[in-house]
Scaffold this motif. Structure first.
Motif, PDB file in Angstrom:
ATOM      1  N   ARG A  57       0.855  -1.186   0.000  1.00 35.72           N
ATOM      2  CA  ARG A  57       0.000   0.000   0.000  1.00 35.72           C
ATOM      3  C   ARG A  57       0.889   1.235   0.000  1.00 35.72           C
ATOM      4  N   ILE A 122     -10.164  -6.009  -2.917  1.00 29.83           N
ATOM      5  CA  ILE A 122      -9.427  -4.765  -2.746  1.00 29.83           C
ATOM      6  C   ILE A 122     -10.267  -3.608  -3.285  1.00 29.83           C
ATOM      7  N   ASP A 123     -10.343  -2.552  -2.523  1.00 26.19           N
ATOM      8  CA  ASP A 123     -11.029  -1.347  -2.977  1.00 26.19           C
ATOM      9  C   ASP A 123     -10.337  -0.852  -4.244  1.00 26.19           C
ATOM     10  N   THR A 126      -7.684   1.770  -3.905  1.00 26.79           N
ATOM     11  CA  THR A 126      -6.470   1.515  -3.135  1.00 26.79           C
ATOM     12  C   THR A 126      -5.244   1.904  -3.955  1.00 26.79           C
ATOM     13  N   LEU A 128      -1.417   1.605  -4.903  1.00 23.91           N
ATOM     14  CA  LEU A 128      -0.376   0.582  -4.873  1.00 23.91           C
ATOM     15  C   LEU A 128       0.894   1.105  -5.532  1.00 23.91           C
ATOM     16  N   THR A 137      -3.653   3.546  -8.687  1.00 20.09           N
ATOM     17  CA  THR A 137      -4.727   2.819  -8.021  1.00 20.09           C
ATOM     18  C   THR A 137      -4.846   1.391  -8.577  1.00 20.09           C
ATOM     19  N   TYR A 138      -5.452   0.540  -7.783  1.00 15.19           N
ATOM     20  CA  TYR A 138      -5.704  -0.833  -8.220  1.00 15.19           C
ATOM     21  C   TYR A 138      -6.590  -0.827  -9.462  1.00 15.19           C
TER      22      TYR A 138
END
Length: 203
Positions: A57, A122-123, A126, A128, A137-138
């Protein structure tokens, strides 16, 4: 775009690869210097990289929050898509020589889907780590992955044939690619009104 679509695309690659002959594996694609095997090696999911994402994260803002933003940065003049193109081709060829057919297909049919499931819910927002952009973001990673495997699936079909790409993946890819250029310039070009060339948006 969602994880189910990415998994469906991976399994499609596995099914197509399972029926290829040795001659077809060595067939050149429309990408100069890329064989069908290199294409498979390039888009094959890497379970080690995906496993590292489980606990990774980043605090702070993302350099890109969606796939179009990532592609816009990569494909800008002098961007990674241009500067690293030769290196990417070499890496694909080296991976193709290193991975045997069974391992390649296992990555699409088993390793990738399992690693994706282990990531859990996973949001999408999120943030990364990213090796080139610092943090994304993811959702951005997922969208770029789907665009990449969809575009290269068209390359694969052009080389050795096979069933069409799932329509949902095509429409999702169109949506991301259409969001890469300036929206006004894209609309004007698409409707025959603008003089600015906006295509291609992705190398």
């Amino acid at each position: 775009m969602n994880t189910e679509m990415l998994e469906r695309l991976w399994r499609s690659w596995a099914e197509r690869g399972a029926v290829l002959t040795e001659e077809q594996w060595a067939t050149p694609t429309r990408l100069p210097g890329w064989s069908v095997r290199a294409l498979f090696a390039h888009v094959a999911p890497d379970p080690a990289i995906m496993a590292a994402m489980r606990d990774a994260r980043v605090a702070g803002p993302a350099a890109a929050t969606d796939g179009a933003e990532v592609l816009r940065i990569f494909n800008a003049p002098g961007g990674l898509a241009h500067a690293a193109a030769d290196d990417v081709a070499v890496q694909a060829s080296e991976a193709a020589a290193r991975l045997d057919t069974d391992e390649l297909l296992r990555r699409f049919a088993e390793d990738g889907p399992r690693a994706l499931a282990e990531l859990g819910d996973i949001d999408p927002a999120t943030v990364l780590p990213h090796p080139h952009l610092g943090a994304v973001t993811y959702q951005a990673l997922l969208e770029v992955a789907i665009v990449d495997v969809t575009v290269h699936l068209l390359d694969l079909i052009a080389a050795v044939g096979g069933p069409p790409v799932p329509r949902a993946a095509l429409l999702g890819t169109v949506q991301v690619l259409a969001a890469v250029p300036d929206p006004v310039e894209f609309i004007e070009a698409a409707t025959g009104r603008g003089a600015i060339a906006v295509l291609p948006v992705m190398r």
